[in-house]
Design a protein around this motif. Structure first.
Motif, PDB file in Angstrom:
ATOM      1  N   LEU A  58      -0.274  -2.321  -8.955  1.00 38.41           N
ATOM      2  CA  LEU A  58       0.537  -3.253  -9.736  1.00 38.41           C
ATOM      3  C   LEU A  58       0.977  -2.628 -11.047  1.00 38.41           C
TER       4      LEU A  58
ATOM      5  N   VAL B 232      -3.343 -12.571  -6.057  1.00 39.99           N
ATOM      6  CA  VAL B 232      -3.403 -11.112  -5.975  1.00 39.99           C
ATOM      7  C   VAL B 232      -2.675 -10.488  -7.173  1.00 39.99           C
TER       8      VAL B 232
ATOM      9  N   HIS C  55      -8.383  -8.457  -9.597  1.00 46.71           N
ATOM     10  CA  HIS C  55      -8.040  -7.701  -8.408  1.00 46.71           C
ATOM     11  C   HIS C  55      -8.860  -6.438  -8.229  1.00 46.71           C
ATOM     12  N   HIS C  56      -8.779  -5.974  -7.003  1.00 39.99           N
ATOM     13  CA  HIS C  56      -9.405  -4.723  -6.608  1.00 39.99           C
ATOM     14  C   HIS C  56      -8.839  -3.597  -7.490  1.00 39.99           C
TER      15      HIS C  56
ATOM     16  N   LEU D  75     -11.926  -9.505  -1.432  1.00 34.47           N
ATOM     17  CA  LEU D  75     -11.709  -8.078  -1.605  1.00 34.47           C
ATOM     18  C   LEU D  75     -13.001  -7.311  -1.370  1.00 34.47           C
TER      19      LEU D  75
ATOM     20  N   TYR E 277      -7.816  -0.786  -6.795  1.00 38.27           N
ATOM     21  CA  TYR E 277      -6.621  -0.173  -6.207  1.00 38.27           C
ATOM     22  C   TYR E 277      -5.408  -1.068  -6.402  1.00 38.27           C
ATOM     23  N   THR E 278      -5.584  -2.370  -6.190  1.00 38.55           N
ATOM     24  CA  THR E 278      -4.484  -3.309  -6.416  1.00 38.55           C
ATOM     25  C   THR E 278      -4.030  -3.218  -7.874  1.00 38.55           C
TER      26      THR E 278
ATOM     27  N   TYR F 197      -5.192   0.394   2.080  1.00 38.64           N
ATOM     28  CA  TYR F 197      -5.398   1.751   1.584  1.00 38.64           C
ATOM     29  C   TYR F 197      -6.104   2.532   2.683  1.00 38.64           C
TER      30      TYR F 197
ATOM     31  N   GLU G 234      -7.903  -5.843  -0.035  1.00 39.82           N
ATOM     32  CA  GLU G 234      -7.848  -7.150  -0.672  1.00 39.82           C
ATOM     33  C   GLU G 234      -6.851  -8.043   0.046  1.00 39.82           C
TER      34      GLU G 234
ATOM     35  N   VAL H 178      -3.561  -5.969   0.734  1.00 43.62           N
ATOM     36  CA  VAL H 178      -3.402  -4.643   0.138  1.00 43.62           C
ATOM     37  C   VAL H 178      -4.121  -3.634   1.021  1.00 43.62           C
TER      38      VAL H 178
ATOM     39  N   GLY I   6       0.856  -1.187   0.000  1.00 41.27           N
ATOM     40  CA  GLY I   6       0.000   0.000   0.000  1.00 41.27           C
ATOM     41  C   GLY I   6       0.885   1.228   0.000  1.00 41.27           C
TER      42      GLY I   6
END
Lengths: 283, 297, 668
Positions: C593, C580, C585-586, C653, C588-589, C567, C573, C565, C385
């Motif tokens: 990434l 992941v 994925h989320h 998530l 944000y993830t 935030y 997540e 993860v 994060g």
């Protein structure tokens, strides 16, 4: 290349660099001279610094009386040499006390923070809001004039200044993870304060103490000059100036000049030492 | 509060102190009662604070007259002396610090720094004596007493105040110069100064626009705290130069154990300190955008 | 260059730069020759102490007072800058070359509004005063600042790090210089912000004709940004080639070594250990005969040790090696991984509803909210994060260095954990330990290594005398420290050795859970590899569980079994590392990434985040991520907080998007 670095400098290297500093050397020579006078002075001086000789009062400097004589006919040279004694006893002890007290206070404030820090900081601010000379006047009026009171007044009014220096150094240290690491192995507070943190804040304490010693001398001399410090019949410099400066208009300069120069040289000497230490440690 | 406590930590009682050890016990009683010093300390304290806030500072033991007029005259006189000292030392100190920083590590810097710091540790009465000897006794350029004749004009007053203000200037110069130097060096080493140089600004432009403002901000608060040292020095200077200011007022009060006078004097100094600190904080906040505009949005 | 008027933007001709330290000259750069053509982006990489920044500042003739160019010369646009007079040098800086460096917050004057600082550039360029505001407005718009008029009136401290760096870039490009020197311009910024700033620089390059000298320790950033790359080692340029060539087939053993010790995609502790570069960087100024890299080189022979190889150019690429064709021979004897420890599947540490807030009730900073996590015996849980997401606060709560808010639950081995170390049992305290980020901060500089280790062994294990000594020695051995190191104090040790001491101390009490808070972020990549190997080995042999906090996704991927993860103080997540990374994925993830630069070049479909991290004192309603989410559902995400959904057993998530609409990674 080895994996243990060769640029390992020890306190011995620090000392060597310290002695190489010109300001430090000059300062140290001056200070040592006066310390020597304070210790051995009484057995070396040509005249008894306490002996009145009213027939020979207020003589200008001559080969017999190098610095002349005062109102009571006492030899000014002998009095200046021996005059180092009281001030060089009171000021260092007061400084030492204030360092001990201030360090303990600063460590406590910096480490615990929060309410304790807040409360103690207020106290420190309150003491610092008044000039030392005024605090001393108040205390001496209230408690009566004595050397011991002077000593404690200086110790107590300097401690907050040292506490402030120590506190800010400790605050930096407390933010470092080695303190957290110590807490994570359940060290007691005493160990964390004095074994983990203290060694790392010694340099600023050392500098501040030396500087404070100069100001302790400043303060003792000032108090003696206004009659609240060292008391007669001591040949103390501030006291002698106080007794003789009224005749300054009459041209009897030798009764005050040498004492003045003695004080000035001592405080400047200590200040040079402090400057030398500081610049060595900050390199 | 501490000040008041100080006045009351006194051994014995006030009436006895004033009338002397051989006075009639009843006379002492009567006097104590008249002055209210036989009442509980807390009552006296409340009374005194109330008085201080309304401008009634009580009556001097020594002069048997209200304290306030003495205090005001003394404050006015000290203010003149302090003003002369400040007007001399602030520009000098800042200039000295700036010059030292610009010539960092060279001879000019070392001399200014060491001499400045040495001057701050020499007691005022020592430098005062030497100044009196040189300029008052030998050269006869300045009077050795700061007290002027009643009808003296402002220039005569100023003339009398030059010599007494120099020891104060010597004490303060080192502090201010040191702070100014430290602030300058921090600003000179800062990345934003590098940015300014790499933009292609000339050296004077870099110093004027980017260094000085950031460098001298902290110096303001130092100048404020230095007023305390200045007042401490006033005691000695006013005694040495026979000047009727707040310093000599406190000194005389202490000598005569004139507590209302002493309390009022010390309290005035405390208030003065609080006031200058406040003013300095306001000025600092005014000049510092970080405080003026708070954090990011 | 053959065309007479077309000078190169920058030329180093056999450049040598030295610093005078205590009366002696230390050669920091030695015989460096390179050219940056007009409009080209040239990357200079190397580990700390190799002379990168010195090269950057030398290019602007801005060396520290004790620094001097004592060999060769520097040409900008054909001009020898060493010969310039004061006014000419200022002209050069005004019009031909400018620079952007690390830490933009400090590069801007704190007491002047942004507008005034940027306007100075136009003032120097001779633009009439009346035009300054418009020009400043334009240039700020050019660096994609959305509201230039507002920003002009702001002071630097009111802007985020990314915005500050945009302003710095705006000032640098305002005069349309021939050469722009970028010295670690994104180091210290969060990955998502870094990606934005790099995007901006890419974009500006297309628009302007400016040549770029890009200096970075980060190979992936260089790979993404530059046309050609030079590798610096100990003040010498050891290799130079086109970016694609150098990363595909390095022709110097140092470059090859650097690439092999990076924890890249596809590398993990279960497959193989990371390669390392043995030995140490020679200290600047030390006299070495022969090749400077020979002491650390697997190929080195008598020739290498006696003759300094020339910097030879073949087919447009160059290498300072006697055997550039044999680099492939030192291909890692890929050391077999340690047998993975038994992962029992039983949770050893459980965190439930953990919250932590700071400050007065009126301005409550809610740094952690409702965090649920579990850690199984023997596994590594990676915590990722941006900064400000609460990772370190979480670690400190677990350790008992910070007391969590009322209602939070922490359990170790089924037993409830008190909020502070003082209230925990000795067993609990010794079972949960940490390796801190920065060994300089974590080790007491007044104490010897022996003292630090023995004190911990004594207090937490309760050993005395000879038993304690024996334990200290075996600890030291387990992290590859020798007995000589025990008497050393921290300043006598290199960064890698210091971190080994910190690891030894953390293992002194035989912990069951070890938190590693950015354990390698203060270290160079070659040292990092050794530390990561050590951590993997210790886990395998001791069966300890790790919570690994890192901003470096490569590091996380290499060591982690599962990943969480975070935030703004919440876990968005959690799941097995592979799941992941590969998705779904989320959002944000996905953004996190895709913002990490990788050696395989720029990824095309980057997920861009807009706006800045909201303050923890004023958290957004609904989903905490909605203010920056590119896939926000209007009216839902800003009102209702999503609940956790399980995508697969163990992979959960919190997002309103239906699982089938969540993105997957292109490159796995």
């Amino acid at each position: 290349m080895t994996d243990i670095s060769a640029r390992d400098h020890t306190w011995r290297d620090d000392l060597r660099r310290l002695f190489r500093s010109v300001t430090f050397d000059i300062g140290a020579v001056i200070v040592l001279f006066w310390v020597g006078c304070a210790i051995f002075g009484p057995s070396l001086v040509p005249h008894d610094p306490f002996a009145d000789d009213l027939l020979n009062s207020l003589l200008p400097p001559s080969s017999d009386h190098w610095f002349g004589t005062d109102q009571l006919g006492r030899d000014v040279f002998s009095r200046v040499i021996v005059g180092a004694r009281d001030i060089l006893t009171v000021a260092p002890i007061a400084t030492l006390l204030s360092t001990l007290l201030g360090t303990a206070l600063g460590l406590t404030m910096g480490y615990f923070g929060g309410f304790i820090d807040e409360a103690l900081s207020r106290l420190v601010d309150a003491v610092l809001a008044l000039p030392t000379v005024i605090v001393a006047l108040l205390a001496l009026t209230a408690l009566g004039t004595s050397t011991l009171t002077v000593l404690f007044v200086i110790a107590f009014s300097f401690a907050p200044i040292i506490a402030r220096t120590v506190r800010s150094a400790v605050l930096t240290e407390v933010g470092l993870d080695y303190v957290a690491a110590a807490e994570l192995r359940r060290e007691n507070t005493f160990y964390i304060l004095f074994v983990e943190i203290l060694p790392n804040v010694l340099p600023p304490i050392l500098v501040e103490t030396t500087v404070r010693l100069g100001y302790a001398i400043f303060t003792v001399a000032t108090l003696s000059f206004i009659g609240f410090g060292i008391q007669p019949p001591s040949p103390d410099w501030g006291l002698s100036i106080s007794a003789n400066y009224g005749m300054i208009g009459g041209g009897f300069w030798w009764t005050v000049l040498f004492d003045s120069l003695a004080i000035a040289s001592l405080v400047v000497g200590i200040n040079l030492v402090a400057d030398g230490i500081e610049s060595t440690l900050n390199d | 509060m501490l000040i008041f406590a100080g006045g009351h930590l006194l051994p014995g009682n006030v009436g006895r102190a004033m009338l002397g050890p051989f006075a009639d016990p009843t006379a002492v009683e009567v006097l104590n009662h008249k002055m209210g010093t036989d009442r509980p300390v807390l009552v006296q304290y409340a009374d005194w604070i109330a008085g201080f806030l309304t401008g009634d500072l009580g009556e001097s033991y020594a002069y048997r007259a209200p304290v306030a007029p003495f205090l005001l005259t003394a404050l006015a006189n000290s203010a003149k002396l302090a003003a002369v000292a400040f007007v001399l030392v602030v520009p000098l100190g800042i200039f000295g610090g700036v010059v030292a920083a610009l010539y960092r590590g060279r001879a000019a810097d070392r001399i200014l720094s060491v001499a400045g710091l040495s001057a701050t540790v020499v007691p005022e009465f020592v430098s005062g004596i030497v100044l009196i000897l040189i300029f008052g006794v030998w050269l006869r350029w300045f009077p050795i007493s700061a007290t002027w004749k009643e009808d003296a004009g402002p220039f005569t007053q100023l003339y009398h105040l030059i010599l007494p203000s120099i020891p104060l200037v010597l004490i303060l110069f080192g502090y201010i110069a040191r702070m100014a130097r430290a602030g300058m060096i921090e600003a000179l080493d800062a990345d934003y100064t590098r940015t300014a140089v790499l933009k292609g600004l000339s050296y004077p432009q870099v110093i004027w626009r980017h260094v000085l403002r950031n460098a001298l901000l902290p110096t303001i608060s130092v100048i404020a705290t230095q007023t305390v040292y200045l007042i401490g020095g006033l005691v000695v200077i006013e005694i040495l130069f026979h000047y009727q200011g707040i310093g000599s007022l406190i000194y005389t009060a202490a000598k005569k154990k004139d507590f209302p006078m002493l309390q009022a004097g010390v309290m005035a100094i405390g208030a003065l300190f609080a006031l200058t600190t406040l003013l300095a904080d306001l000025l600092y906040a005014r000049l510092n955008p970080r405080i003026r505009y708070g954090g990011r949005e | 260059m053959t065309d007479a008027p077309a000078f190169d933007a920058l030329t180093f001709e056999n450049l040598g730069v030295a610093y005078r330290v205590k009366g002696q000259l230390r050669q920091v750069l030695d015989g460096v020759s390179l050219t940056v053509a007009k409009g080209e982006a040239y990357g200079l990489v190397g580990e700390s102490g190799c002379g990168k920044s010195t090269a950057a500042f030398a290019a602007l003739r801005y060396l520290p007072r004790n620094g001097l160019v004592n060999k060769g010369r520097i040409l900008i646009d054909g001009q020898d800058i060493g010969q310039l007079s004061g006014p000419d040098l200022r002209k050069l800086r005004q019009f031909s070359v400018s620079m952007v460096y690390q830490d933009p917050g400090r590069a801007l004057n704190p007491s002047l509004p942004i507008g005034a600082q940027v306007a100075e550039v136009f003032e120097l360029a001779g633009v009439p005063r009346a035009e300054w505001p418009a020009r400043v407005h334009d240039i700020l718009a050019k660096v994609q600042i959305s509201d230039p008029g507002l920003v002009m009136q702001r002071y630097p401290h009111q802007l985020s790090g990314g915005m500050q760096q945009r302003v710095a870039i705006a000032m640098a490009i305002a005069s349309n210089p021939t050469l722009l020197v970028l010295d670690e311009p994104t180091t210290g910024l969060d990955a998502t912000v870094e990606a934005e700033v790099l995007d901006l620089i890419q974009h500006l390059r297309r628009e302007l004709s400016t040549a770029i000298l890009f200096i970075s320790h980060n190979l992936a950033v260089i790979a993404r940004m530059c046309d050609r790359v030079g590798v610096l080692y100990a003040g010498r340029l050891v290799e130079e080639a086109r970016t694609d060539q150098i990363f595909a087939s390095p022709r110097h053993p140092y470059t090859a070594g650097l690439l092999r010790c990076l924890p890249q995609a596809g590398r993990s502790k279960d497959k193989a250990m990371l390669a390392t570069i043995p030995g140490f960087l020679p200290s600047p100024g030390s006299k070495i005969t022969g090749c400077i890299f020979a002491p650390r080189c697997g190929l080195a022979d008598e020739t290498c040790r006696s003759q300094d190889p020339a910097f030879t150019r073949v087919d447009g690429r160059a290498s300072k090696c006697h055997y550039p064709d044999r680099i492939a021979e030192i291909e890692a004897k890929a050391e077999a991984p340690f047998m993975a420890a038994q992962q029992s599947g039983a949770a050893i540490l459980e965190v439930e509803g953990l919250a932590k807030s700071f400050g007065k009730p009126s301005q409550r900073q809610r740094v952690l909210r409702d965090v649920d996590l579990s850690l199984r015996a023997g596994e590594t849980l990676g915590l990722v994060g941006e900064s400000g997401s609460g990772k370190t606060t979480l670690a400190r709560c677990i350790l008992g260095l910070l007391t969590p808010d009322e209602g939070s639950q922490l359990r170790f081995d089924g037993q409830s954990l008190a909020g502070t170390t003082a209230k925990r049992s000795r067993d609990q305290v010794k079972s949960i330990q940490i390796v801190f980020q920065n060994p300089d901060s974590a080790l007491n500089r007044a104490h010897s290594v022996y003292r630090m280790l023995s004190r911990t062994v004594g207090l937490l294990v309760g050993l005395r005398g000879a038993a304690r000594d024996a334990r200290v020695k075996s600890l030291a051995t387990s992290v590859r420290l020798t007995e000589r190191h025990l008497s050393a104090v921290p300043r006598q040790l290199s960064g890698g050795l210091k971190q080994r001491v910190a690891i030894a101390r953390a293992f002194a009490s035989e912990p069951k859970v070890l938190i590693c808070d950015e354990p390698t972020s203060a270290l160079d990549v070659s040292v990092q590899a050794a530390i990561l190997n050590l951590l993997a080995e210790l886990q395998a042999t001791k069966g300890v569980s790790y919570i690994l906090i890192s901003h470096d996704l490569g590091v996380v991927r290499y060591l982690s079994d599962r990943i969480a993860v975070m935030y703004l103080g919440q876990v968005l997540e959690t799941g097995p590392a592979e799941a992941v990374f590969s998705g779904p994925h989320h959002p944000y993830t996905a953004a996190l990434l895709s913002s990490a630069p990788s050696l395989s070049g720029p990824s095309e479909d980057r997920v861009r985040l807009t706006g800045t991290l909201p303050s923890t004192a004023n958290l957004p309603a609904g989903c905490v991520f909605h203010t920056r989410c590119p896939r926000k559902i209007e009216g839902l995400c800003d009102r209702v907080a999503p609940s956790q959904i399980d995508l697969a057993p163990d992979h959960a998530l919190a997002c309103h998007l239906p699982p089938e609409q969540l993105s997957r990674s292109v490159q796995v």
